[in-house]
Design an enzyme around this catalytic site. Sequence first.
Site, PDB file in Angstrom:
ATOM      1  N   HIS A 185     -70.057 -47.913  43.924  1.00  0.00           N
ATOM      2  CA  HIS A 185     -69.759 -46.552  44.338  1.00  0.00           C
ATOM      3  C   HIS A 185     -69.172 -46.608  45.739  1.00  0.00           C
ATOM      4  CE1 HIS A 185     -72.928 -44.741  41.396  1.00  0.00           C
ATOM      5  NE2 HIS A 185     -71.889 -45.286  40.798  1.00  0.00           N
ATOM      6  N   ASP A 218     -65.871 -45.013  37.573  1.00  0.00           N
ATOM      7  CA  ASP A 218     -64.887 -45.038  38.662  1.00  0.00           C
ATOM      8  C   ASP A 218     -64.212 -43.693  38.880  1.00  0.00           C
ATOM      9  OD1 ASP A 218     -65.366 -47.820  38.911  1.00  0.00           O
ATOM     10  OD2 ASP A 218     -63.964 -48.201  37.272  1.00  0.00           O
TER      11      ASP A 218
HETATM   12  P1  GDP Z   1     -67.423 -44.353  41.449  1.00  0.00           P
HETATM   13  O1  GDP Z   1     -67.920 -45.647  40.903  1.00  0.00           O
HETATM   14  O2  GDP Z   1     -67.401 -43.268  40.424  1.00  0.00           O
HETATM   15  O3  GDP Z   1     -68.139 -43.948  42.695  1.00  0.00           O
HETATM   16  O4  GDP Z   1     -65.918 -44.567  41.849  1.00  0.00           O
HETATM   17  P2  GDP Z   1     -65.294 -45.820  42.642  1.00  0.00           P
HETATM   18  O5  GDP Z   1     -65.941 -45.942  43.942  1.00  0.00           O
HETATM   19  O6  GDP Z   1     -65.267 -47.000  41.777  1.00  0.00           O
HETATM   20  O7  GDP Z   1     -63.767 -45.380  42.755  1.00  0.00           O
HETATM   21  C1  GDP Z   1     -63.343 -44.280  43.418  1.00  0.00           C
HETATM   22  C2  GDP Z   1     -62.288 -44.730  44.417  1.00  0.00           C
HETATM   23  O8  GDP Z   1     -61.430 -43.652  44.684  1.00  0.00           O
HETATM   24  C3  GDP Z   1     -62.869 -45.113  45.757  1.00  0.00           C
HETATM   25  O9  GDP Z   1     -62.049 -46.063  46.382  1.00  0.00           O
HETATM   26  C4  GDP Z   1     -62.829 -43.800  46.538  1.00  0.00           C
HETATM   27  O10 GDP Z   1     -62.775 -43.978  47.951  1.00  0.00           O
HETATM   28  C5  GDP Z   1     -61.552 -43.220  46.034  1.00  0.00           C
HETATM   29  N1  GDP Z   1     -61.515 -41.760  45.948  1.00  0.00           N
HETATM   30  C6  GDP Z   1     -62.513 -40.915  45.583  1.00  0.00           C
HETATM   31  N2  GDP Z   1     -62.047 -39.652  45.524  1.00  0.00           N
HETATM   32  C7  GDP Z   1     -60.726 -39.708  45.864  1.00  0.00           C
HETATM   33  C8  GDP Z   1     -59.682 -38.738  45.944  1.00  0.00           C
HETATM   34  O11 GDP Z   1     -59.870 -37.547  45.696  1.00  0.00           O
HETATM   35  N3  GDP Z   1     -58.446 -39.200  46.283  1.00  0.00           N
HETATM   36  C9  GDP Z   1     -58.191 -40.501  46.550  1.00  0.00           C
HETATM   37  N4  GDP Z   1     -56.947 -40.862  46.861  1.00  0.00           N
HETATM   38  N5  GDP Z   1     -59.158 -41.446  46.466  1.00  0.00           N
HETATM   39  C10 GDP Z   1     -60.395 -41.045  46.133  1.00  0.00           C
END
Ligand code: GDP
Length: 425
Positions: free
Chosen positions: A40, A12
């Site tokens: 993701h 995440d």
């Molecule tokens: P992943 O599994 O590693 O792809 O991560 P997730 O999708 O589970 O969680 C990342 C969450 O944080 C998602 O809702 C993204 O839209 C959000 N996100 C990613 N980068 C940023 C950021 O730099 N700032 C903010 N506020 N949200 C972000």
Amino acid sequence: MITAVVGINWGDEGKGRMVDLLCAGYDIVARYQGGNNAGHTVVNDMGKFALNLIPCGIFRAGIVNVLGTGMVIDPEHLWNEIETLRARGAEITPDNLKVSEKAIICMPYHRTLDVLEEDRLGANAQGSTRRGIAPVYSDKYHRKALRVGDALRADTLRGKVETVAGFKSVLMSGYGAGSVSVGDTLAWLGEFVGRLAPFVTNTESYLESAASDGKNIMLEAQLGTLRDIDFGIYPYTTSSTTLAAYGPIGAGIPGRRLDRVVGVMKAYSSSVGGGPFTVEMSGAEADALREAGGEYGTATGRPRRVGAFDCVASRFGVKMQGADTLALTKFDVLSYMERIPVCVAYDIGGARVTDFPTGDELEAAKPVYEYLPGFGTDISGCRSAAELPSAARDYIGFIENAVGARIQYVSVGPGRDDYFIKCEV
Ligand code: GDP
């Protein structure tokens, strides 16, 4: 160029967002491990998407997306994901989505067994997403699983299903849960793998010739270092290898080396499910961070456990991934804090520990915090390091020193353009 984009922490971290950003200029994006147990998130012109199985390159025209051999694929879930994305305007065809014929099928009985075992464990449950991932990987290594290609060979399929159904029925009866029906299993495979048939191919042959032709290939990991089956917080890990080193094998280009590893690292910590989480916050402090970061599971909706940035765990994560480039994500989320806790070491029985421990030692670890000044302003609009308040630049410098690697990309929002490049690495 073969690049892996991997998680430094517990998952995440925002890998989906970074793959979506960085895959411009790539020809192929391939997932190499895991199944639909994590999500993701990608936010782009078309909206907000949670992808469980399909690689995040699916939104860019011209990119071929591969579900690699190291994955476990629930074809029913994959089909739903394809339909959902298509309904929202994504174009998905056998030209831009390819599924490995050697990937393992996650079956309905794997889901059932996952639930039965977590329920049996009760208060000691491992925090599974209950999507069948541990049971299906167990079967893979027990050599009692079906591969995607098996389900498309009508002449030999029934015999294979009879073998696995007999085996699984022994286990199901131990839970008092009946048996696995050969007929139902064949019908389910026929319906869902049958529909996927046009997408199924020999992806290692496809990827190897793409690599030989000098194509740019991005390998997209699921979860992070601390969930790795070998080096993570076992048994609270996932059931596959989340490390970059496995990327070429799991994708299907085993003879090739990686040119680059981008480690995605979150500016604070979060964790879903059970297991030691040394920096865990509680009460109002946790609620505030969870709300600021929107920390609810993409695949499950479960509230995530949250805490301060953990230098001990992250340094380990960077080292195990062999990351040569870091992307710091969700940096904007820290904007509200008046002072920012950072875990710089663990206290284990009075000893200060900075090498990530394992097992009972990790369970006994207490965080040692330092507090850095808050940024005093919302940094989500910043598009260069120069625009950051000095406290935010200092925070970046502090954690770069702590993890022993440079941060190249800084993400300050979920949208595709909400980032800046701090330095070329
Ligand atoms: P992943 O599994 O590693 O792809 O991560 P997730 O999708 O589970 O969680 C990342 C969450 O944080 C998602 O809702 C993204 O839209 C959000 N996100 C990613 N980068 C940023 C950021 O730099 N700032 C903010 N506020 N949200 C972000």
